[in-house]
Design an enzyme around this catalytic site. Structure first.
Site, PDB file in Angstrom:
ATOM      1  N   LYS A  97      -2.579  -1.678   2.371  1.00 23.70           N
ATOM      2  CA  LYS A  97      -2.331  -0.427   3.202  1.00 23.70           C
ATOM      3  C   LYS A  97      -3.456  -0.574   4.163  1.00 23.70           C
ATOM      4  O   LYS A  97      -4.562  -0.051   4.121  1.00 23.70           O
ATOM      5  CB  LYS A  97      -2.894   0.845   2.175  1.00 23.70           C
ATOM      6  CG  LYS A  97      -2.456   2.140   2.651  1.00 23.70           C
ATOM      7  CD  LYS A  97      -2.723   3.350   1.622  1.00 23.70           C
ATOM      8  CE  LYS A  97      -2.422   4.370   2.215  1.00 23.70           C
ATOM      9  NZ  LYS A  97      -1.356   4.759   2.926  1.00 23.70           N
TER      10      LYS A  97
HETATM   11  C1  LIG Z   1      -0.960   9.976   6.060  1.00 26.48           C
HETATM   12  C2  LIG Z   1      -0.330   9.449   4.627  1.00 26.48           C
HETATM   13  C3  LIG Z   1      -1.271   8.385   4.229  1.00 26.48           C
HETATM   14  C4  LIG Z   1      -0.748   7.906   2.609  1.00 26.48           C
HETATM   15  N1  LIG Z   1       0.609   7.531   2.651  1.00 26.48           N
HETATM   16  C5  LIG Z   1       0.815   6.674   1.400  1.00 26.48           C
HETATM   17  C6  LIG Z   1       2.050   5.846   1.688  1.00 26.48           C
HETATM   18  C7  LIG Z   1       3.078   5.758   0.899  1.00 26.48           C
HETATM   19  C8  LIG Z   1       3.066   6.540  -0.600  1.00 26.48           C
HETATM   20  O1  LIG Z   1       1.914   5.895  -1.393  1.00 26.48           O
HETATM   21  P1  LIG Z   1       0.930   6.587  -2.576  1.00 26.48           P
HETATM   22  O2  LIG Z   1       2.254   7.328  -3.479  1.00 26.48           O
HETATM   23  O3  LIG Z   1       0.320   5.629  -3.230  1.00 26.48           O
HETATM   24  O4  LIG Z   1       0.419   7.494  -1.833  1.00 26.48           O
HETATM   25  C9  LIG Z   1       4.153   4.692   0.906  1.00 26.48           C
HETATM   26  N2  LIG Z   1       4.333   4.441   2.040  1.00 26.48           N
HETATM   27  C10 LIG Z   1       3.502   4.338   3.119  1.00 26.48           C
HETATM   28  C11 LIG Z   1       3.670   3.485   4.429  1.00 26.48           C
HETATM   29  C12 LIG Z   1       2.399   5.207   3.060  1.00 26.48           C
HETATM   30  O5  LIG Z   1       1.498   5.487   3.945  1.00 26.48           O
HETATM   31  C13 LIG Z   1      -0.866   9.139   1.675  1.00 26.48           C
HETATM   32  O6  LIG Z   1      -1.988   9.621   1.607  1.00 26.48           O
HETATM   33  O7  LIG Z   1       0.360   9.732   1.341  1.00 26.48           O
END
Ligand SMILES: CCC[C@H](NCc1c(COP(=O)(O)O)cnc(C)c1O)C(=O)O
Length: 308
Positions: free
Chosen positions: A162
């Site tokens: 990430k």
């Molecule tokens: C601005 C968003 C940053 C971050 N994005 C999370 C995120 C996810 C979902 O992952 P998880 O379910 O573990 O959160 C999938 N894919 C991407 C590219 C992401 O940035 C979030 O906090 O959801």
């Protein structure tokens, strides 16, 4: 329009410091070369008991450690220390619920691309953050478009990291989606298969079966994605991981995105093709998700870290 509500303290490199002092040098390595990794986590307050729980905190900090390992960043705090620091900064700011942003980044001291010798800085910020994709997104759903920008590949910036640098890809897709009047973009991978949103994973429902692209299609191993697969099993909703094409999105009965920020956001249309109102499966999973996040389902207590 700034979307951050400032609070009192940020945890940085082992101590709580005033929000305004949580600064970094303009010549920090990560500011120039994207050499940082981060997490996004939520803390929820149970509306009845008023108890606050961080959702899957340990899983997020373990993923942060994995990101650092792949990115060759020395992270000087253990998972336990990062979990304790998270609870500490939430308590210091007296937030019953909040969004949590840990970041590990290469700091000031080296200006070549080679980061060797750059210090590692670690910070955990928290702030109140409502629905990520708009006030009624969870209720009514959002419109999305398939982006002309492809998701980074497994052999450029691996999706397992990430990484801050990855989000230039997401920013380009997000701005293009906004330009076309969409709330979010869905990115395909270089093979033209559906990958994920700019900050979310993606699920479709067709004839009662839930499906989501496999990690090998080049998406972040989302913790909310994993949660939904577990909850689907609970609710006896058949679920599979399978590659999807953009046409699969158009003809799906239901589509939704998952993420710590986006939670479970229904998708009402894709490229102008109407999917419809949030369906039964989406609603059932949304309801179960918040029941678990609020601490109402005992069997998932291990996913919750109470903020005393
Ligand atoms: C601005 C968003 C940053 C971050 N994005 C999370 C995120 C996810 C979902 O992952 P998880 O379910 O573990 O959160 C999938 N894919 C991407 C590219 C992401 O940035 C979030 O906090 O959801």
């Amino acid at each position: 329009m700034a979307d951050i509500t400032e609070v009192d303290y940020i945890w940085k490199n082992g101590e709580l410091i005033p929000w305004a002092e949580a600064t970094t040098h303009v010549l920090s390595h990560s500011l120039h070369y994207g050499s940082g990794v981060f997490e996004g986590i939520r803390c929820y307050q149970n509306p009845t008991t008023k108890k606050s729980y961080v959702f899957r905190l340990r899983d997020h900090m373990e993923r942060l450690h994995r990101s650092c390992k792949i990115a060759c960043i020395d992270l000087p705090y253990t998972v336990d220390e990062l979990c304790d620091a998270t609870v500490e900064v939430i308590r210091a700011n007296k937030l019953p619920s909040c969004y949590i942003r840990p970041i590990v980044y290469r700091g000031y001291g080296v200006m070549g691309v080679d980061p060797t010798g750059a210090p590692t800085d670690v910070a955990i910020a928290v702030w109140p953050w409502d629905s990520y994709l708009g006030a009624d997104a969870l209720e009514r759903g959002v419109s999305v478009g398939v982006s002309s920008w492809r998701q980074r590949t497994n052999n450029s910036i691996p999706p397992a990291v990430k990484a801050t640098a990855s989000y230039m890809n997401s920013i380009l897709a997000k701005l293009e989606a906004k330009e076309h009047g969409y709330a979010e973009a869905i990115m395909l991978n270089e093979q033209g298969l559906v990958c994920e949103g700019t900050g979310e994973n993606l699920f479709v429902v067709r004839d009662g079966v839930l499906s989501t692209p496999p990690l090998s299609d080049g998406l972040l191993e989302g913790i909310t994605r994993d949660t939904v697969l577990c909850l689907a099993d609970d609710l006896e909703i058949p679920a599979i991981e399978e590659s999807l094409t953009r046409a699969d999105l158009y003809i799906a009965d239901e589509v939704f995105m998952t993420g710590s920020a986006a939670e479970l956001t229904p998708i009402g249309s894709v490229d102008g093709r109407e999917i419809g109102k949030p369906g039964e499966v989406t609603r059932a999973l949304q309801e179960r998700f918040f029941d678990v996040a609020y601490g109402n389902i005992e069997e998932y207590a291990e996913w919750l870290t109470e903020v005393p």
